[in-house]
Design an enzyme around this catalytic site. Structure first.
Site, PDB file in Angstrom:
ATOM      1  N   LYS A 283       1.000  -1.018   0.037  1.00 31.36           N
ATOM      2  CA  LYS A 283       0.113   0.270   0.496  1.00 31.36           C
ATOM      3  C   LYS A 283       1.029   1.039  -0.193  1.00 31.36           C
ATOM      4  O   LYS A 283       2.095   0.958   0.499  1.00 31.36           O
ATOM      5  CB  LYS A 283      -0.574   0.365   1.434  1.00 31.36           C
ATOM      6  CG  LYS A 283      -2.168  -1.566   1.365  1.00 31.36           C
ATOM      7  CD  LYS A 283      -2.830  -0.812   2.947  1.00 31.36           C
ATOM      8  CE  LYS A 283      -4.214  -1.625   2.601  1.00 31.36           C
ATOM      9  NZ  LYS A 283      -5.545  -1.363   1.836  1.00 31.36           N
TER      10      LYS A 283
ATOM     11  N   ASP B  94      -7.873  -3.286  10.335  1.00 33.07           N
ATOM     12  CA  ASP B  94      -8.326  -4.093   9.441  1.00 33.07           C
ATOM     13  C   ASP B  94      -8.851  -5.379  10.906  1.00 33.07           C
ATOM     14  O   ASP B  94      -9.196  -6.339   9.443  1.00 33.07           O
ATOM     15  CB  ASP B  94      -6.891  -4.512   8.847  1.00 33.07           C
ATOM     16  CG  ASP B  94      -7.587  -4.505   7.317  1.00 33.07           C
ATOM     17  OD1 ASP B  94      -8.736  -3.949   7.022  1.00 33.07           O
ATOM     18  OD2 ASP B  94      -6.940  -5.385   6.546  1.00 33.07           O
TER      19      ASP B  94
ATOM     20  N   ASP C 153      -3.251  -7.407  -1.889  1.00 35.02           N
ATOM     21  CA  ASP C 153      -3.285  -6.498  -1.548  1.00 35.02           C
ATOM     22  C   ASP C 153      -5.241  -6.718  -1.057  1.00 35.02           C
ATOM     23  O   ASP C 153      -6.027  -6.998  -0.527  1.00 35.02           O
ATOM     24  CB  ASP C 153      -3.963  -5.044  -1.913  1.00 35.02           C
ATOM     25  CG  ASP C 153      -3.586  -3.993  -0.079  1.00 35.02           C
ATOM     26  OD1 ASP C 153      -4.070  -4.769   0.888  1.00 35.02           O
ATOM     27  OD2 ASP C 153      -4.024  -3.303  -0.552  1.00 35.02           O
TER      28      ASP C 153
ATOM     29  N   ARG D 227     -10.850 -11.157   1.581  1.00 33.84           N
ATOM     30  CA  ARG D 227     -11.477 -12.658   0.908  1.00 33.84           C
ATOM     31  C   ARG D 227     -10.975 -13.538   1.410  1.00 33.84           C
ATOM     32  O   ARG D 227     -11.712 -14.373   1.039  1.00 33.84           O
ATOM     33  CB  ARG D 227     -11.480 -11.911  -0.550  1.00 33.84           C
ATOM     34  CG  ARG D 227     -10.648 -11.300  -1.358  1.00 33.84           C
ATOM     35  CD  ARG D 227     -11.212 -10.852  -2.378  1.00 33.84           C
ATOM     36  NE  ARG D 227     -11.050  -9.150  -2.304  1.00 33.84           N
ATOM     37  CZ  ARG D 227     -11.644  -8.859  -3.279  1.00 33.84           C
ATOM     38  NH1 ARG D 227     -11.781  -8.888  -4.608  1.00 33.84           N
ATOM     39  NH2 ARG D 227     -11.299  -7.088  -2.386  1.00 33.84           N
TER      40      ARG D 227
END
Ligand code: BES
Ligand code: MN
Ligand code: ZN
Length: 500
Positions: A279, A290, A349, A353
């Site tokens: 990032k 997160d 990144d 999921r």
């Protein structure tokens, strides 16, 4: 960490009273209605001078200087009876709390008989207890007395001479008290920096909390996850020095035959650097949050157990760290999921999921009636919705409707995005069954959910909450902290577990 105010019900005003809180309604000519009792004269005077008209959401803070009765008083305007929503009262509670801190109020006495309605009193209490939070654990330059001052009132007392109201109120307030603890637990977890808040840390905290609240708790190490063939979960943690952990909590309601089972699945990425697809550095520090999906579901499970909800809960919280060392997964790598599907990594990144996919599969082994996951999954959700709600996507309209309803009870908004089958086309890979990302930024939140859907078995009812928009820095809600973790959706999810 701040001490939560205690909520008490008293039958009469006794001892020294710091601040009274007087709810005032408005009549049809938009003038305040003087309440019965010791504040009648004052309101009558204010009515004449037009200094306070009791319009919806108005407040007036007055100093009396302590000659008999209370030393100070808050008047809160409720408008006409019909126009007042519960969320408005909650939000008033939040503003009053902020004012209490400014004015260094030590205790507050709500004249409950003037409001009478138990629900209104409950949400007022919620609004006052929810902002009583600060994350100053690592502030060594703040003296203890400064921390003390920032705390706000130690006590919120509800005066009522009505015995039946007292009884009802006591029950409601004890629920509010546990709600405060649970939301703050979520906030503490979310705010914890990743050098302390490692997967191992959350696993050991989970064990402690499980013991405290009578939950079952199992922790999977990476070796266990390997035996479980959780290739996507393990892939994400591959580039980190710290080992991942999967926490499985279980709440079993007492005295209920064949309860329904709700599976909660939480994204617990303790730090998301992006991995090899690293990032940009601007605001990367926020990626300590997160793991807020996992933290939210921990809070909701604890709260549901305190509320003794009638459904069984299995919470699968998947903790790992997304880092880019020499062992990290690379774009182009292909990983095999717990359910056997192969996934081509396009962007490291898009790790949430991957973590959730294996956790969702594991959770379905518990034969849940419904599966709900919560995750700070995509930046795109803020692009789509701003910070005023989170997104819901899933395969069952009724389930999503019930979640939205539970949200409404608590003033926490949930907005549905579509999950048309067509979106699956975007996830087709040239080399594997599916890919984890696409090299354009269209429909990011939907694609994230569509990816997760590939791990939902036939017949499983499932909903996904993308909470990246609301997890932290929510400055427009008076009862959330301005900075850091909000604790949003803990109440909603516990409410759902109660009502489903
Ligand atoms: N944790 C982030 C999502 C996020 C972004 C949360 C901003 C809170 C604030 C997630 O893992 C992520 O990086 N998502 C990518 C997905 C993309 C690579 C497909 C994103 O949103 O850019
Ligand atoms: Mn990411
Ligand atoms: Zn992430």
């Amino acid at each position: 960490m701040w001490i939560q105010p205690s909520l008490e019900v008293c039958e009469s005003a006794h001892g020294r009273r710091d601040s009274d809180l007087i709810p005032v309604f408005q009549d049809s000519s938009k003038k305040p209605v003087p309440p019965k009792g010791e504040y009648a004269d004052l309101i009558q005077k204010l009515k004449k001078s037009q200094a306070f008209n009791a319009s919806k959401g108005s407040t007036l803070f007055l100093r009396f200087g302590g000659k008999g009765g209370a030393e100070n008083c808050f008047l809160i305007g409720l408008g006409g009876k019909s126009e007042l929503s519960e969320e408005k009262i909650r939000s008033l509670g939040g503003s009053i709390w902020q004012k209490c801190i400014q004015e260094k109020i030590e205790s507050i006495c709500v004249h409950a008989d003037l409001l009478k309605d138990v629900r209104s009193l409950r949400v007022l209490a919620e609004g006052m207890i929810l902002p009583a939070y600060g994350y100053d654990k690592y502030k060594t330059t703040l003296s203890d007395s400064k921390k003390e001052k920032q705390k706000g009132p130690e006590k919120i007392i509800f005066f009522t001479s009505d015995k039946s109201l007292k009884k009802k109120l006591e029950k409601e307030l004890s629920e509010v008290q546990s709600l405060g603890f649970a939301v703050n637990l979520t906030r503490d977890w979310s705010n914890e920096p990743s050098n302390v808040g490692t997967p191992e840390y959350y696993a050991s905290e989970s064990k402690k909390l499980a013991k405290q609240y009578g939950l079952k708790c199992k922790v999977l190490t990476e070796a266990d996850a390997k035996r479980e063939k959780m290739g996507l979960f393990l892939g994400v943690g591959q580039g980190s020095e710290r080992e991942g952990r999967v926490v499985i909590l279980e709440y079993i309601p007492k005295g209920i035959k064949n309860p329904k089972t709700i599976a909660f699945v939480g994204k617990g990425v303790t730090f998301d650097s992006g991995g090899i697809s690293i990032k940009p550095s601007l605001r990367m520090e926020e990626m300590k949050h997160d793991m807020t999906g996992a933290a939210t579901l921990m809070g909701a499970t604890v709260l549901a157990s305190q509320w003794k909800v009638p459904n069984r809960i299995v919470a699968v919280l998947a903790f790992t760290e997304n880092m880019p060392d020499g062992g990290a997964i690379n774009p182009g790598n292909i990983l095999t999921a717990r359910n056997g599907k192969t996934v081509e990594i396009i962007n490291t990144d898009a790790e949430g999921r991957l973590v959730l996919a294996d956790a969702l599969d594991l959770a379905q082994d518990y034969k849940p009636d419904v599966v709900i996951d919560a995750a700070t999954l995509t930046g795109a959700v803020s692009v789509a919705l701003g910070k005023y709600c989170c997104a819901i996507l899933g395969n069952d309209e009724n389930l999503m409707e019930s979640l939205k309803k539970s949200g409404e009870v608590h003033g926490e908004r949930i907005w549905q995005l579509p999950l048309f089958d067509d979106y699956f086309d975007d996830l087709k890979s040239d080399y594997a069954d599916i890919k984890n990302s696409v090299n354009d930024s269209n429909g990011g939140t939907i694609r994230g959910a569509m990816f997760l859907k590939q791990f939902i078995r036939k017949g499983t009812k499932w909903a996904h909450l993308d909470i990246a928009s609301t997890a932290y820095n929510i400055s427009h809600v008076s009862y959330y902290p301005k900075k850091g973790a909000s604790g949003a959706y803990v109440r909603t999810l516990a409410q759902f577990a109660r009502e489903y």
